[in-house]
Design a protein around this motif. Structure first.
Motif, PDB file in Angstrom:
ATOM      1  N   ASN A  24       0.841  -1.194   0.000  1.00 40.88           N
ATOM      2  CA  ASN A  24       0.000   0.000   0.000  1.00 40.88           C
ATOM      3  C   ASN A  24       0.876   1.243   0.000  1.00 40.88           C
ATOM      4  N   MET A  25       0.442   2.276  -0.729  1.00 44.36           N
ATOM      5  CA  MET A  25       1.145   3.540  -0.658  1.00 44.36           C
ATOM      6  C   MET A  25       0.170   4.683  -0.829  1.00 44.36           C
ATOM      7  N   MET A  26      -0.413   4.842  -1.989  1.00 41.78           N
ATOM      8  CA  MET A  26      -1.401   5.880  -2.217  1.00 41.78           C
ATOM      9  C   MET A  26      -2.349   5.414  -3.308  1.00 41.78           C
ATOM     10  N   PRO A  27      -3.594   5.902  -3.280  1.00 43.86           N
ATOM     11  CA  PRO A  27      -4.553   5.439  -4.283  1.00 43.86           C
ATOM     12  C   PRO A  27      -4.165   5.912  -5.675  1.00 43.86           C
ATOM     13  N   GLN A  28      -4.386   5.052  -6.647  1.00 40.55           N
ATOM     14  CA  GLN A  28      -4.053   5.391  -8.024  1.00 40.55           C
ATOM     15  C   GLN A  28      -4.800   6.628  -8.489  1.00 40.55           C
ATOM     16  N   LYS A  29      -6.059   6.800  -8.103  1.00 39.13           N
ATOM     17  CA  LYS A  29      -6.827   7.937  -8.577  1.00 39.13           C
ATOM     18  C   LYS A  29      -6.213   9.268  -8.171  1.00 39.13           C
ATOM     19  N   SER A  30      -5.476   9.302  -7.057  1.00 40.38           N
ATOM     20  CA  SER A  30      -4.912  10.557  -6.595  1.00 40.38           C
ATOM     21  C   SER A  30      -3.695  10.974  -7.398  1.00 40.38           C
ATOM     22  N   VAL A  31      -3.113  10.072  -8.159  1.00 34.30           N
ATOM     23  CA  VAL A  31      -1.902  10.410  -8.888  1.00 34.30           C
ATOM     24  C   VAL A  31      -2.123  10.418 -10.397  1.00 34.30           C
ATOM     25  N   ALA A  32      -3.353  10.290 -10.826  1.00 40.69           N
ATOM     26  CA  ALA A  32      -3.624  10.217 -12.254  1.00 40.69           C
ATOM     27  C   ALA A  32      -3.128  11.457 -12.993  1.00 40.69           C
ATOM     28  N   THR A  33      -3.134  12.610 -12.343  1.00 38.60           N
ATOM     29  CA  THR A  33      -2.694  13.834 -12.998  1.00 38.60           C
ATOM     30  C   THR A  33      -1.232  14.139 -12.748  1.00 38.60           C
ATOM     31  N   LYS A  34      -0.549  13.321 -11.970  1.00 43.15           N
ATOM     32  CA  LYS A  34       0.856  13.557 -11.660  1.00 43.15           C
ATOM     33  C   LYS A  34       1.716  12.752 -12.625  1.00 43.15           C
ATOM     34  N   ALA A  35       2.469  13.421 -13.470  1.00 43.71           N
ATOM     35  CA  ALA A  35       3.300  12.735 -14.449  1.00 43.71           C
ATOM     36  C   ALA A  35       4.632  12.330 -13.840  1.00 43.71           C
ATOM     37  N   PRO A  36       5.129  11.163 -14.192  1.00 44.67           N
ATOM     38  CA  PRO A  36       6.446  10.762 -13.703  1.00 44.67           C
ATOM     39  C   PRO A  36       7.531  11.668 -14.268  1.00 44.67           C
ATOM     40  N   MET A  37       8.590  11.906 -13.475  1.00 45.55           N
ATOM     41  CA  MET A  37       9.707  12.707 -13.960  1.00 45.55           C
ATOM     42  C   MET A  37      10.572  11.902 -14.928  1.00 45.55           C
ATOM     43  N   HIS A  38      10.702  10.613 -14.713  1.00 41.58           N
ATOM     44  CA  HIS A  38      11.505   9.732 -15.551  1.00 41.58           C
ATOM     45  C   HIS A  38      10.716   8.455 -15.773  1.00 41.58           C
ATOM     46  N   GLN A 149      -7.661   9.945   0.413  1.00 45.04           N
ATOM     47  CA  GLN A 149      -7.427  11.121  -0.437  1.00 45.04           C
ATOM     48  C   GLN A 149      -6.049  11.089  -1.091  1.00 45.04           C
ATOM     49  N   GLY A 150      -5.270  10.044  -0.842  1.00 42.31           N
ATOM     50  CA  GLY A 150      -3.963   9.912  -1.462  1.00 42.31           C
ATOM     51  C   GLY A 150      -2.858  10.687  -0.768  1.00 42.31           C
ATOM     52  N   LYS A 151      -3.071  11.014   0.491  1.00 38.03           N
ATOM     53  CA  LYS A 151      -2.042  11.698   1.269  1.00 38.03           C
ATOM     54  C   LYS A 151      -1.386  10.697   2.202  1.00 38.03           C
ATOM     55  N   LEU A 152      -0.208  11.055   2.698  1.00 44.40           N
ATOM     56  CA  LEU A 152       0.488  10.243   3.676  1.00 44.40           C
ATOM     57  C   LEU A 152       0.249  10.838   5.046  1.00 44.40           C
ATOM     58  N   MET A 153      -0.147  10.015   6.007  1.00 40.59           N
ATOM     59  CA  MET A 153      -0.369  10.486   7.369  1.00 40.59           C
ATOM     60  C   MET A 153       0.617   9.789   8.291  1.00 40.59           C
TER      61      MET A 153
END
Length: 184
Positions: A24-38, A149-153
């Motif tokens: 587990n890390m973060m939900p996929q839906k929360s990163v859909a708009t975040k593009a990988p740097m590499h 919400q895809g945040k780390l607590m």
């Protein structure tokens, strides 16, 4: 969290081997708009070299060196997932705790504990597409939560936003965060 609370974990050190990762890390839906740097196929640097190549990680690099972890985190046979706090995140935690950079960086057991709370060491690196809300056991052996919400607590209820995901390294993956995570 005050300096006295942070100091209570100062005597705790972590082992850099033998700890397993959670998927587990973060939900996929929360990163859909975040593009990988590499892309994963372009990885030519290890996780330490990636941090060294970006000026916004200069405090992270300094912390890793002060804790004596650069060699371990450069291990080509490891599979690290690293949550890399920016320089602004380090400045914020110093202000929040009332510690100076020198105080934090000279307390090797505390610094090692905090840095280990930013790393998952497992059989494979954990990419954004593979994550779900839930708890992760970190290298420090403390628990980090991924919110719906895809945040780390962290264990103190403080939340970090994930700014960039899936920066591929030869020995893992780096995800950029906006807060230094603090174990209890």
């Amino acid at each position: 969290m005050k300096l006295t609370k942070l100091a209570t974990v100062g005597a705790l050190a972590i082992s850099l081997a033998g700890l397993s990762a959670c998927n587990n890390m973060m939900p996929q839906k929360s990163v859909a708009t975040k593009a990988p740097m590499h892309s994963q196929s372009m990885a030519k640097m290890n996780v330490v070299q990636i941090a060294q190549s970006n000026a916004d990680f200069s405090l992270l690099v300094e912390a890793v060196q002060a804790a004596g972890l650069a060699g371990a985190l450069s291990n080509p046979n490891a599979h690290f997932t690293v949550f890399a706090p920016t320089n602004a995140a380090f400045m914020q935690v110093l202000q929040e705790t009332g510690m100076s950079k020198a105080q934090l960086f000279s307390n090797k057991p505390l610094l090692t504990k905090i840095l280990g709370y930013h790393v998952i060491n497992g059989a494979m690196p954990v990419y954004a597409k593979d994550v779900k809300p839930g708890n992760i056991t970190m290298l420090s052996n403390d628990t980090l939560m991924v919110t719906t919400q895809g945040k780390l607590m962290d264990e103190n209820g403080r939340t970090a936003n994930i700014l960039k995901t899936d920066i591929a390294a030869t020995n893992g993956v780096v995800h950029v965060i906006d807060k230094v995570l603090l174990p209890k």
